[in-house]
Design an enzyme around this catalytic site. Structure first.
Site, PDB file in Angstrom:
ATOM      1  N   HIS A  43      -3.068  10.933   0.756  1.00 18.33           N
ATOM      2  CA  HIS A  43      -2.502  10.734   2.096  1.00 18.33           C
ATOM      3  C   HIS A  43      -1.919  12.083   2.527  1.00 18.33           C
ATOM      4  CE1 HIS A  43      -1.044   7.345   4.915  1.00 18.33           C
ATOM      5  NE2 HIS A  43      -0.746   8.476   5.524  1.00 18.33           N
TER       6      HIS A  43
ATOM      7  N   TYR B 241      -4.558   2.130  15.895  1.00 22.88           N
ATOM      8  CA  TYR B 241      -3.398   2.395  16.748  1.00 22.88           C
ATOM      9  C   TYR B 241      -3.741   2.259  18.227  1.00 22.88           C
ATOM     10  CZ  TYR B 241      -0.838   3.550  12.600  1.00 22.88           C
ATOM     11  OH  TYR B 241      -0.225   3.444  11.384  1.00 22.88           O
TER      12      TYR B 241
ATOM     13  N   GLU C 154      -3.427  -0.104   8.197  1.00 19.94           N
ATOM     14  CA  GLU C 154      -2.271   0.328   8.998  1.00 19.94           C
ATOM     15  C   GLU C 154      -2.421  -0.213  10.405  1.00 19.94           C
ATOM     16  OE1 GLU C 154      -1.370   4.538   9.232  1.00 19.94           O
ATOM     17  OE2 GLU C 154      -1.801   4.798   7.100  1.00 19.94           O
TER      18      GLU C 154
ATOM     19  N   GLU D 266      -7.420   8.346   6.405  1.00 24.08           N
ATOM     20  CA  GLU D 266      -7.691   8.976   7.709  1.00 24.08           C
ATOM     21  C   GLU D 266      -8.160  10.420   7.598  1.00 24.08           C
ATOM     22  OE1 GLU D 266      -4.439   8.562  10.420  1.00 24.08           O
ATOM     23  OE2 GLU D 266      -4.517   6.394  10.407  1.00 24.08           O
TER      24      GLU D 266
ATOM     25  N   ARG E 217       0.859  -1.187   0.000  1.00 27.92           N
ATOM     26  CA  ARG E 217       0.000   0.000   0.000  1.00 27.92           C
ATOM     27  C   ARG E 217       0.898   1.241   0.000  1.00 27.92           C
ATOM     28  NH1 ARG E 217      -2.735   3.106   4.801  1.00 27.92           N
ATOM     29  NH2 ARG E 217      -3.873   4.613   3.552  1.00 27.92           N
TER      30      ARG E 217
ATOM     31  N   ASN F 273      -7.504   1.598   9.961  1.00 35.49           N
ATOM     32  CA  ASN F 273      -6.209   1.813  10.627  1.00 35.49           C
ATOM     33  C   ASN F 273      -6.456   1.779  12.126  1.00 35.49           C
ATOM     34  OD1 ASN F 273      -5.253   2.253   8.074  1.00 35.49           O
ATOM     35  ND2 ASN F 273      -4.682   4.399   8.397  1.00 35.49           N
TER      36      ASN F 273
HETATM   37  C1  FCB Z   1      -1.334   7.310  10.768  1.00 32.47           C
HETATM   38  C2  FCB Z   1      -0.934   7.822   9.389  1.00 32.47           C
HETATM   39  C3  FCB Z   1       0.401   7.331   8.915  1.00 32.47           C
HETATM   40  C4  FCB Z   1       1.398   7.261  10.040  1.00 32.47           C
HETATM   41  C5  FCB Z   1       0.843   6.519  11.229  1.00 32.47           C
HETATM   42  C6  FCB Z   1       1.798   6.366  12.379  1.00 32.47           C
HETATM   43  O1  FCB Z   1      -2.190   8.211  11.366  1.00 32.47           O
HETATM   44  O2  FCB Z   1      -1.903   7.458   8.431  1.00 32.47           O
HETATM   45  O3  FCB Z   1       0.804   8.141   7.855  1.00 32.47           O
HETATM   46  O4  FCB Z   1       1.836   8.512  10.361  1.00 32.47           O
HETATM   47  O5  FCB Z   1      -0.307   7.174  11.683  1.00 32.47           O
END
Ligand code: FCB
Length: 478
Positions: free
Chosen positions: A128, A307, A376, A173, A84, A305
């Site tokens: 992006h 985190y 992600e 995002e 990607r 994504n």
């Molecule tokens: C996300 C982004 C990516 C990277 C990660 C850590 O928010 O999409 O570009 O910075 O965080």
């Protein structure tokens, strides 16, 4: 069931699972002025003193613009089936609209050839975060025209590259563009303007809908088109009484609308979320007839994504305790907090794989049958090259192990999960943090551009090879 895997088990991923790694143009390409590329908002922002840590910028980054063959070799060497990456709008249309820069298209053709020769499936993100500066000068995403320009750009890219790209992601995002870029100003274009952020929300969504339709008019039918959202599961620590329960439920709804519903509900259901704080909702005057239907045209997949989650518990927003944060506007009797028992990454982000498990099942329930890709997931760590020439990134190995375990359990328990792209292939320009935060499974020595696979890349390659996550060790090496 949400119990972590016990030693000795291990879990297989579904057959045909897509395994990939992710990057983004401004974070890795460098070559900021090469071959006719125009400036983006991130060039302007990163060249404004004090905006990015250490005043770093993406002028050179990982120099992937010149080293894409070496990077494709690395992807191949890990056994990944997919990559990607994002296409830089200002390489294709240096002024955002009008004259097309053929050299920019040629770069992506060459990259796609390299991937094709190695049997790697390309998933391209159109946006992006690198909006051409010329469009920002005309008002950026706060004006409707930018959504129309985005669809034109999508159509140009589809005409030129549509025969080779096998998966399209319109936006990455969008909430980070609205919130970080326009509400709190820590990302380009650096605004702190709630009204602009609300308008940007609608125009990004409209841009997504118009671009999806522009792509579908050109690309081979059946080529999947989706969007990538970073989703934040809202996890609750119950209180002692009915009042706590009622407050928590209200706070959960508002928080979920703020983090997730604001983009998820329009694309899935064609409406803005009922419980969103009014200040984040686009004013009705911006929403024209037909917009919501354009935005809600069925997706072929959703990119997720992940985190970290948000945790809520009963508390007094007027008297915050350690690790507590003020809640969103309008919430009473509840605080957001960081559970002490959860470890954090060096970004200070919570490590909570169960959030991923919950999230995947929840989205699969909300959108039955919609394929999900984790586009992600990963972590920053204090990586260094040790005297033996090795980067032994145990924190990342553990992080990936736990999150892949959560993803595998979610798929086993009914989530419609079709693939996983680790963030990131390479250490790169981490936006406002510059080069200080390393997210790669491959270490980059920025002085020489040498790439050194970290221990986590070997771990990941093993998972990919076996299409299964191994049993968790009885104790994690520290
Ligand atoms: C996300 C982004 C990516 C990277 C990660 C850590 O928010 O999409 O570009 O910075 O965080």
């Amino acid at each position: 069931m949400t119990n972590a895997t016990s030693p000795g088990e291990g879990i297989a991923f579904p057959a045909g699972f897509t395994w990939g790694a992710a990057t983004a143009a401004y974070q890795i390409e460098g070559a900021a002025t090469a071959d006719g590329r125009g400036p983006s908002v991130w060039d302007t922002f990163s060249h404004t003193p004090g905006k990015v840590r250490g005043d770093d910028n993406g002028d050179i980054a990982c120099d992937s613009y010149h080293r894409y063959r070496e990077d494709a070799d690395l992807i191949k060497s890990l056994g990944l089936s997919a990559y990607r990456f994002s296409i830089a709008w200002p390489r294709i249309l240096p002024s955002g609209a009008g004259k097309v820069n053929q050299a920019g298209l040629d770069y992506y053709k060459a990259l796609l050839d390299s991937l094709g020769e190695r049997g790697i499936e390309p998933a391209a993100t159109l946006y992006h975060w690198d909006l051409p500066q010329a469009l920002q000068d005309l008002g950026g995403w706060a004006v409707r025209d930018t959504a129309l320009r985005f669809a034109e750009y999508a159509s140009i890219v589809a005409e030129a590259l549509g025969d080779r790209i096998t998966k399209w992601i319109t936006l990455n995002e969008p909430i980070v563009v609205t919130h970080n870029g326009h509400r709190i100003g820590v990302h380009a274009p650096g605004l702190t303007d709630d009204a602009a952020a609300a308008a940007v929300t609608h125009h990004l969504l409209l841009g997504h809908g118009l671009a999806a339709s522009a792509l579908r008019a050109v690309i081979p039918s059946g080529t999947p088109v989706g969007i990538t959202l970073n989703l934040t599961p809202v996890r609750i620590t119950p209180g002692a009484n009915d009042e706590d329960a009622a407050n928590l439920e209200r706070a959960r709804l508002v928080s979920d609308a703020f983090h997730n519903g604001i983009f998820l509900d329009p694309v899935l259901f064609g409406r803005y979320p009922e419980h969103a704080p009014p200040s984040i909702l686009p004013p009705a005057g911006l929403i024209q007839d037909g917009d919501m239907a354009t935005i809600a045209a069925p997706l072929d997949f959703l990119g997720v994504n992940y985190y970290q989650p948000a945790h809520l518990r009963p508390g007094d927003p007027g008297h915050l305790l350690r690790t507590e944060e003020p809640p969103l506007p309008g919430i009473t009797g509840v605080v957001q907090y960081r559970p002490d028992e959860l470890e954090r990454t060096c970004m200070d982000w919570l490590i909570d794989p169960e959030g991923l498990y919950e999230l995947l099942l929840r989205v699969s329930k909300d959108a039955p049958g919609l394929p999900l890709y984790i586009t992600e997931n990963g972590c920053a760590a204090e990586d260094y090259l040790n005297p033996d020439g090795v980067v032994d990134d145990r924190e990342r190995v553990k992080f990936l192990h736990l999150h892949l375990d959560a993803a595998a359990r979610a798929a086993r328990d009914g989530a419609n999960l079709a693939g996983y792209y680790v963030w990131s292939l390479l250490d790169n320009f981490e936006w406002a943090y510059g080069y200080q935060k390393r997210f790669g499974i491959i270490y980059v020595d920025f002085a020489t551009q040498r790439r050194i696979p970290k221990a986590s890349s070997a771990f990941y390659a093993g998972v990919v090879r076996s299409n299964a996550v191994p049993p968790a060790p009885a104790t994690w090496p520290s």
